[in-house]
Design a protein around this motif. Structure first.
Motif, PDB file in Angstrom:
ATOM      1  N   ARG A  38       0.848  -1.192   0.000  1.00 54.04           N
ATOM      2  CA  ARG A  38       0.000   0.000   0.000  1.00 54.04           C
ATOM      3  C   ARG A  38       0.877   1.233   0.000  1.00 54.04           C
ATOM      4  NH1 ARG A  38      -4.887  -1.388  -1.240  1.00 54.04           N
ATOM      5  NH2 ARG A  38      -5.957   0.128   0.068  1.00 54.04           N
ATOM      6  N   ILE A  39       0.336   2.320  -0.552  1.00 55.67           N
ATOM      7  CA  ILE A  39       1.037   3.594  -0.512  1.00 55.67           C
ATOM      8  C   ILE A  39       0.762   4.259   0.833  1.00 55.67           C
ATOM      9  CG2 ILE A  39       1.254   5.871  -1.612  1.00 55.67           C
ATOM     10  CD1 ILE A  39       2.206   3.589  -3.393  1.00 55.67           C
ATOM     11  N   LYS A  52      -2.626  -1.129   6.034  1.00 53.64           N
ATOM     12  CA  LYS A  52      -3.678  -1.764   5.236  1.00 53.64           C
ATOM     13  C   LYS A  52      -4.966  -0.936   5.328  1.00 53.64           C
ATOM     14  CE  LYS A  52      -5.252  -6.372   4.202  1.00 53.64           C
ATOM     15  NZ  LYS A  52      -5.457  -7.723   4.630  1.00 53.64           N
ATOM     16  N   HIS A  53      -5.194  -0.388   6.530  1.00 49.79           N
ATOM     17  CA  HIS A  53      -6.414   0.396   6.750  1.00 49.79           C
ATOM     18  C   HIS A  53      -6.321   1.792   6.118  1.00 49.79           C
ATOM     19  CE1 HIS A  53     -10.092   1.633   8.790  1.00 49.79           C
ATOM     20  NE2 HIS A  53      -9.468   2.766   9.105  1.00 49.79           N
ATOM     21  N   TYR A  54      -5.216   2.500   6.365  1.00 48.06           N
ATOM     22  CA  TYR A  54      -5.107   3.895   5.922  1.00 48.06           C
ATOM     23  C   TYR A  54      -4.348   4.062   4.600  1.00 48.06           C
ATOM     24  CZ  TYR A  54      -6.888   5.500  10.453  1.00 48.06           C
ATOM     25  OH  TYR A  54      -7.671   5.739  11.551  1.00 48.06           O
ATOM     26  N   GLY A  55      -3.683   3.009   4.135  1.00 45.42           N
ATOM     27  CA  GLY A  55      -2.870   3.126   2.919  1.00 45.42           C
ATOM     28  C   GLY A  55      -3.715   3.199   1.656  1.00 45.42           C
ATOM     29  N   PHE A  56      -3.042   3.467   0.534  1.00 43.68           N
ATOM     30  CA  PHE A  56      -3.729   3.642  -0.752  1.00 43.68           C
ATOM     31  C   PHE A  56      -3.250   2.610  -1.772  1.00 43.68           C
ATOM     32  CE2 PHE A  56      -4.147   7.498   1.543  1.00 43.68           C
ATOM     33  CZ  PHE A  56      -5.406   7.966   1.215  1.00 43.68           C
ATOM     34  N   ALA A  57      -4.123   2.306  -2.729  1.00 42.84           N
ATOM     35  CA  ALA A  57      -3.771   1.354  -3.774  1.00 42.84           C
ATOM     36  C   ALA A  57      -2.607   1.897  -4.596  1.00 42.84           C
ATOM     37  CB  ALA A  57      -4.965   1.091  -4.666  1.00 42.84           C
ATOM     38  N   SER A  58      -1.706   1.000  -4.981  1.00 44.93           N
ATOM     39  CA  SER A  58      -0.450   1.453  -5.586  1.00 44.93           C
ATOM     40  C   SER A  58      -0.634   2.102  -6.948  1.00 44.93           C
ATOM     41  CB  SER A  58       0.518   0.283  -5.694  1.00 44.93           C
ATOM     42  OG  SER A  58      -0.067  -0.729  -6.473  1.00 44.93           O
ATOM     43  N   LEU A  59      -1.711   1.788  -7.645  1.00 47.59           N
ATOM     44  CA  LEU A  59      -1.880   2.386  -8.978  1.00 47.59           C
ATOM     45  C   LEU A  59      -2.838   3.569  -8.963  1.00 47.59           C
ATOM     46  CD1 LEU A  59      -1.900  -0.865 -11.093  1.00 47.59           C
ATOM     47  CD2 LEU A  59      -0.063   0.800 -10.851  1.00 47.59           C
ATOM     48  N   ASP A  60      -3.228   3.984  -7.758  1.00 49.12           N
ATOM     49  CA  ASP A  60      -4.167   5.091  -7.618  1.00 49.12           C
ATOM     50  C   ASP A  60      -3.384   6.405  -7.608  1.00 49.12           C
ATOM     51  OD1 ASP A  60      -6.407   6.528  -7.213  1.00 49.12           O
ATOM     52  OD2 ASP A  60      -6.873   5.737  -5.217  1.00 49.12           O
ATOM     53  N   ILE A  61      -2.873   6.786  -8.779  1.00 44.94           N
ATOM     54  CA  ILE A  61      -1.997   7.954  -8.845  1.00 44.94           C
ATOM     55  C   ILE A  61      -2.817   9.238  -8.916  1.00 44.94           C
ATOM     56  CG2 ILE A  61      -0.219   9.099 -10.223  1.00 44.94           C
ATOM     57  CD1 ILE A  61       0.493   6.119 -11.126  1.00 44.94           C
TER      58      ILE A  61
END
Ligand code: 2U9
Length: 355
Positions: free
Chosen positions: A103-104, A337-346
């Motif tokens: 996750r980002i 996992k809870h606060y992170g962002f999807a890696s391709l969600d640029i």
């Protein structure tokens, strides 16, 4: 007698379970000390007629055994290949194995979002070293001698190494100093990155992140500063009528200086952003002090500009409802996992900052 030998050798050839067993049979029959070779050697002792007959029979036997060995070799090779193909088969129709997906981090995501907005306005991203010298971090920024920020208690100084006092930058401002020293105006940059202060409590960590902006041109004024920050805050918080309030303040490197509040409501213990009459401090800004321009090699009678700075953790907590600052740096995978962002969600202004 040769018929019996032939039967024996052929059954050995067909019984050879692998290539090395087969080669042993070949050596025992056709090698230098092989049985057929042995009979060949005895031909010299025979009469010409016997030799002719016996020689032809031995040659026929030799050819037949050699052919049987070649055929067996081909069979074994084919069986070996078949076994490998069977054992090493890849079923391309199987579903992919579940990979653990990274996750980002909310800090990276928030910085990317801010950069996307400023990039849209024409800013470039500038970077510089985390380890700085006193000149770029303080002196060039008009910090007077004896200013409390220069104190050991506020700044991490590196062990004395001789000529220059080195430290961990307390803001990203030295990046703007370096940009001005190395480039001619017009300048339009944002400087995102790590910063360090000797502080640790509920709302401060020794390492944190800032994004600062700098615009220098001939007629840049406070109206440009206001317009830029209003646009930024409305895009970043995704509230079209978000009101901003500029309160007079003081920073050594800007004059005049202001702190910026955004409109909010705290009714019922819940924070809402918008035109509700209450205010929340969000960033600092001002017109770059002439002393700073001169220290950075820019003619302050010809150029002026504005600068602003904000803490990334603070706005990330606000935007994404993260209640505790210290959790940012605990590297807890459940938190990420809870606060992170999807890696391709640029983040991208056109497609929305987050999906
Ligand atoms: C140069 C000239 C001027 C950058 C600025 C602020 C105001 C500011 C704080 C916000 C919260 C830091 O993270 S924080 O603690 N920053 O209020 N920063 S103007 O001004 C500059 C920078 C570089 C050469």
């Amino acid at each position: 007698m040769l018929d019996a030998l032939k039967d024996e050798l052929l059954s050995q050839v067909n019984a050879a379970a692998d290539l090395s067993a087969l080669d042993e049979v070949r050596v025992s029959a056709l090698g230098k000390k092989g049985r057929i070779t042995g009979f060949m050697k005895e031909l010299g002792a025979l009469t010409p007629d016997e030799r002719k007959e016996r020689g032809q029979a031995l040659n026929a036997l030799k050819d037949e055994i050699a052919a049987a060995i070649d055929a067996r070799k081909a069979d074994l090779a084919a069986a070996h290949l078949k076994a490998r193909l069977e054992a090493e088969r890849v079923d391309v129709t199987l579903p992919v194995r579940p990979e653990t997906e990274g996750r980002i981090h909310p800090i990276s995501q928030t910085m990317d979002e801010m950069i996307a907005i400023f990039a849209e306005m024409g800013f470039s991203v500038a970077e510089g070293p985390d380890i700085e010298d006193d000149f770029h971090n303080f002196t060039a920024l008009n910090f007077p001698p004896g200013h409390p920020a220069r104190d050991m208690h506020d700044t991490f100084y590196l062990p004395d190494s001789g000529d220059k006092k080195m430290l961990l930058r307390t803001h990203t401002s030295p990046v703007q100093v370096r940009t001005m020293l190395n480039n001619k105006p017009p300048i339009r940059i944002v400087a995102p990155g790590r910063t360090y202060r000797s502080d640790y409590d509920m709302t401060h960590t020794p390492m944190f992140h800032q994004i600062e902006g700098l615009v220098i041109d001939e007629a840049t004024n406070m109206g440009h500063l206001k317009g830029c920050l209003v646009e930024f805050c409305r895009a970043f918080f995704d509230v079209d009528d978000l009101p901003l309030r500029f309160r007079p303040s003081f920073f050594p490197f800007t004059e005049p200086s202001a702190e910026v509040d955004i409109g909010c409501s705290r009714k019922g213990g819940e924070l809402k952003l918008g035109n509700y009459g209450d205010w929340l401090e969000i960033l600092g800004c001002g017109m770059v002090h002439p002393n700073v321009l001169e220290a950075c090699g820019i003619d302050s009678t010809r150029y002026q500009g504005f600068a602003f700075g904000m803490g990334v953790e603070r706005v990330a907590m606000l935007k994404y409802g993260i209640p505790d600052l210290r959790t940012f740096f605990e590297a807890d995978l459940r938190w990420l996992k809870h606060y992170g962002f999807a890696s391709l969600d640029i983040p991208n202004i056109a497609h929305g900052l987050t999906r």
